[in-house]
Design a protein around this motif. Sequence first.
Motif, PDB file in Angstrom:
ATOM      1  N   MET A 149      20.896  41.472  19.366  1.00  0.00           N
ATOM      2  CA  MET A 149      20.655  40.438  18.352  1.00  0.00           C
ATOM      3  C   MET A 149      21.952  39.781  17.876  1.00  0.00           C
ATOM      4  O   MET A 149      22.041  39.268  16.773  1.00  0.00           O
ATOM      5  N   GLU A 150      22.976  39.774  18.727  1.00  0.00           N
ATOM      6  CA  GLU A 150      24.253  39.166  18.356  1.00  0.00           C
ATOM      7  C   GLU A 150      24.504  37.923  19.192  1.00  0.00           C
ATOM      8  O   GLU A 150      24.169  37.872  20.377  1.00  0.00           O
ATOM      9  N   GLY A 151      25.069  36.894  18.553  1.00  0.00           N
ATOM     10  CA  GLY A 151      25.390  35.656  19.232  1.00  0.00           C
ATOM     11  C   GLY A 151      26.836  35.624  19.690  1.00  0.00           C
ATOM     12  O   GLY A 151      27.522  36.647  19.773  1.00  0.00           O
ATOM     13  N   HIS A 152      27.327  34.407  19.924  1.00  0.00           N
ATOM     14  CA  HIS A 152      28.661  34.252  20.509  1.00  0.00           C
ATOM     15  C   HIS A 152      29.775  34.547  19.514  1.00  0.00           C
ATOM     16  O   HIS A 152      30.844  35.025  19.887  1.00  0.00           O
ATOM     17  N   HIS A 153      29.522  34.262  18.231  1.00  0.00           N
ATOM     18  CA  HIS A 153      30.615  34.260  17.255  1.00  0.00           C
ATOM     19  C   HIS A 153      30.726  35.552  16.452  1.00  0.00           C
ATOM     20  O   HIS A 153      31.470  35.599  15.470  1.00  0.00           O
ATOM     21  N   LEU A 154      30.013  36.589  16.860  1.00  0.00           N
ATOM     22  CA  LEU A 154      30.168  37.930  16.300  1.00  0.00           C
ATOM     23  C   LEU A 154      30.099  37.925  14.775  1.00  0.00           C
ATOM     24  O   LEU A 154      31.033  38.333  14.072  1.00  0.00           O
ATOM     25  N   LYS A 155      28.965  37.492  14.255  1.00  0.00           N
ATOM     26  CA  LYS A 155      28.834  37.339  12.808  1.00  0.00           C
ATOM     27  C   LYS A 155      28.337  38.594  12.094  1.00  0.00           C
ATOM     28  O   LYS A 155      28.398  38.672  10.876  1.00  0.00           O
ATOM     29  N   GLN A 156      27.864  39.568  12.858  1.00  0.00           N
ATOM     30  CA  GLN A 156      27.354  40.785  12.233  1.00  0.00           C
ATOM     31  C   GLN A 156      28.468  41.831  12.118  1.00  0.00           C
ATOM     32  O   GLN A 156      29.150  42.137  13.102  1.00  0.00           O
ATOM     33  N   ASN A 157      28.640  42.374  10.921  1.00  0.00           N
ATOM     34  CA  ASN A 157      29.653  43.411  10.732  1.00  0.00           C
ATOM     35  C   ASN A 157      29.411  44.608  11.641  1.00  0.00           C
ATOM     36  O   ASN A 157      30.353  45.224  12.149  1.00  0.00           O
ATOM     37  N   GLN A 158      28.134  44.945  11.858  1.00  0.00           N
ATOM     38  CA  GLN A 158      27.814  46.087  12.698  1.00  0.00           C
ATOM     39  C   GLN A 158      28.308  45.879  14.127  1.00  0.00           C
ATOM     40  O   GLN A 158      28.735  46.835  14.790  1.00  0.00           O
ATOM     41  N   SER A 159      28.266  44.625  14.597  1.00  0.00           N
ATOM     42  CA  SER A 159      28.766  44.335  15.948  1.00  0.00           C
ATOM     43  C   SER A 159      30.263  44.595  16.035  1.00  0.00           C
ATOM     44  O   SER A 159      30.764  45.135  17.031  1.00  0.00           O
ATOM     45  N   LYS A 160      31.003  44.233  14.982  1.00  0.00           N
ATOM     46  CA  LYS A 160      32.451  44.481  14.977  1.00  0.00           C
ATOM     47  C   LYS A 160      32.748  45.976  14.964  1.00  0.00           C
ATOM     48  O   LYS A 160      33.711  46.436  15.589  1.00  0.00           O
ATOM     49  N   ILE A 161      31.927  46.743  14.253  1.00  0.00           N
ATOM     50  CA  ILE A 161      32.109  48.195  14.243  1.00  0.00           C
ATOM     51  C   ILE A 161      31.918  48.762  15.647  1.00  0.00           C
ATOM     52  O   ILE A 161      32.717  49.585  16.118  1.00  0.00           O
ATOM     53  N   ILE A 162      30.866  48.313  16.334  1.00  0.00           N
ATOM     54  CA  ILE A 162      30.608  48.770  17.709  1.00  0.00           C
ATOM     55  C   ILE A 162      31.779  48.405  18.612  1.00  0.00           C
ATOM     56  O   ILE A 162      32.246  49.214  19.422  1.00  0.00           O
ATOM     57  N   ILE A 163      32.276  47.168  18.463  1.00  0.00           N
ATOM     58  CA  ILE A 163      33.399  46.700  19.291  1.00  0.00           C
ATOM     59  C   ILE A 163      34.642  47.552  19.046  1.00  0.00           C
ATOM     60  O   ILE A 163      35.292  48.023  19.987  1.00  0.00           O
ATOM     61  N   LEU A 164      34.999  47.756  17.780  1.00  0.00           N
ATOM     62  CA  LEU A 164      36.223  48.492  17.467  1.00  0.00           C
ATOM     63  C   LEU A 164      36.136  49.952  17.891  1.00  0.00           C
ATOM     64  O   LEU A 164      37.125  50.532  18.364  1.00  0.00           O
ATOM     65  N   LYS A 165      34.977  50.552  17.749  1.00  0.00           N
ATOM     66  CA  LYS A 165      34.825  51.930  18.203  1.00  0.00           C
ATOM     67  C   LYS A 165      34.979  52.026  19.727  1.00  0.00           C
ATOM     68  O   LYS A 165      35.608  52.965  20.242  1.00  0.00           O
ATOM     69  N   ALA A 166      34.413  51.048  20.424  1.00  0.00           N
ATOM     70  CA  ALA A 166      34.540  51.040  21.884  1.00  0.00           C
ATOM     71  C   ALA A 166      35.984  50.807  22.304  1.00  0.00           C
ATOM     72  O   ALA A 166      36.497  51.457  23.225  1.00  0.00           O
ATOM     73  N   LEU A 167      36.673  49.876  21.617  1.00  0.00           N
ATOM     74  CA  LEU A 167      38.073  49.606  21.928  1.00  0.00           C
ATOM     75  C   LEU A 167      38.935  50.822  21.628  1.00  0.00           C
ATOM     76  O   LEU A 167      39.867  51.147  22.382  1.00  0.00           O
ATOM     77  N   ASP A 168      38.655  51.480  20.514  1.00  0.00           N
ATOM     78  CA  ASP A 168      39.433  52.650  20.111  1.00  0.00           C
ATOM     79  C   ASP A 168      39.440  53.699  21.218  1.00  0.00           C
ATOM     80  O   ASP A 168      40.491  54.266  21.545  1.00  0.00           O
TER      81      ASP A 168
END
Length: 651
Positions: free
Chosen positions: A624-643
């Motif tokens: 349920m996320e678009g191109h511009h990463l507007k959901q905080n939960q999406s950023k959490i998923i991204i940062l955990k994966a990057l970490d």
Amino acid sequence: MQLFFSSINFFILFFIFTFSVHAKTSDPLISIETYSQSPNKSLVRISPSGKLLAYRLTEQNRDLFVVVDLTTKKVVRGFDVSGIDPKNAYFISETQLILIMEKRSKIRGFIGRYDISTAYLYDIDKNKVSQLLNPGKGIYDGQTELGNIIGVSKDYKFAYMTAYAQRSKNAVPKNSIMKVNLDKPYKTPRVHIEGGSNVIDYFLDQDNNLLARERFDQENNIHTVEVLHNDDWKVIFSDKTPYITHGISGVMPDNKHLIMTLNQTGSDQDVFTLNLDSGVISPASFGKKNKDIEHVLTDINQQVYGIEYSGFTPSYTFFDEKLEKQFAEIKDELPNSNLTLTSVTPNRDKVIVFAEWDGLAGDFLSYNNKKLAHVARLWKDITWEDVHTVIDFKFKTRDGVIIPTLLTLPTIAEGDKSKLPAIVLPHGGPESYDKKTFYWLAQYFANRGYLVIQPQFRGSTGFGAEHTLLGRGQWGKSMQDDLTDSVTALINMGEIDSNRVCIVGISYGGYAALAGAAFTPDVYQCAVSINGVSDIAEMLEQEEDNHGRDSSILAYWQEVTVNNNIEKEELDAISPAKHAANINVPVLLIHGTDDMVVPIEQSEIMVEAMEDANKKVEFIKLKMEGHHLKQNQSKIIILKALDKFISNHIG
């Protein structure tokens, strides 16, 4: 490699690397949740009298828009905006606020979800929120932009808005000017000016009389500006072009000229005026060398009052002497801060600026009668001590092009002289640029101990038209070489470890990350693409399917990517998915399932290509996320994966 530094840049770089980086003990790790959070206070606006302040407040699972009395410092009103994303707000009177909100939603009769913008009126006295245009009530259902206000009547009773109006069920919708009753916004709006074919914008004078309209005929590639003359439309400007290159931005204070920005091949972007009587285009002498026009500053009625210029830090020219003086005084008070004009009263007596650095982690300040006052802080849980230093330097590429670059510096243990691991973080666009500001992704990486490199590769905007145009047709070629050369420059300086470099990017930056892994497999030890492109032929085919063969959007992308050389061999040559066999480093792909700009199929193509070539690849879908990463939960998923991913591969 021939490096290029001005004496100032060299001193700053030497000072930062030899003193600041190596003089402090390591900072504690800041949580991923902190970096993924929305700003605590944003969209700070001042009322026409300067007595009220409004802003968005996001904290403790609350998302509110509040109005504060600046005299008593007390909240006057507030309402819930959770589930909707306000992207802009402004006062039109002491009791009326307009909020331009954005929500990802479905449109009846259309496939997929879309970012739909809508204008809402907030009546402070009544504490009531009303939508100004409602699809179906004289408004065509299938449109996403319903927040464009081009004027407000002097008595504040009516707003003039552009939208595709539909007089009857079978009538062809036309982009028209709608007259919306602000006292009774629930009423069906009246068509004030009926649109013609291919109309994209209108311009009104201060009395809401129609001055001009702008059209773009995509089928015949003609961009025009027209004025009414004896009840007939008269063309005063015409340009044969596959996509719009002349930006018509607003009305000059004399109501006799429109202001126009222009990108001319081989020259810097400049500003011109277009005479509404004669059609004469005259230089306005507001252009700056190696700068682009970031914004033409206009009020609610599209009246122009200044120019904001691009670059790592914003700069301004104001047409109003009082405002010019006010801003100069603020700069004198805060000489080492980046200042962005946020809001200003109509009489220019009081302004709100956003300030960063110089001990400020992102603060909103008011200025009136030579006095600065703090009114709001952007981040609740981030102090100035948590913000990693961002500096700029320049290097010269293998073919002699000077590339402006931002470095976000980690704080490492005192006396540690080891070379730093690094993240190359190319921006999206690609015709965009990075700013010297708090960027959540760069700050996160610096907090984890990485030097973050953000080259403004050729093709970036912000540093003059010549720099932008050098990137046309250079996807996967010179634009990619610029990223490689930034790494080489810092390796040659002895600052980064050549065996600990990862490339990470979003959108075009995701493409650049995949291209880096595919075309320069010995430069990076890992690559991460977020909502990135992998197959250029598929990308252009999607643009044609979405917008048509004759569309200006398709024409633009064909020129930007390959200079209109759309032969299959040329497209395949710069498509990372076609060169997956060359990749010898781990790749992480992250993509939003609802991305309508770069569909998730682009990452799926890359995954399949790498798996077929027996290469290491991980793939994470953001639901349920678009191109511009507007959901905080999406950023959490991204940062955990990057970490996990990056620490596994470069430590």
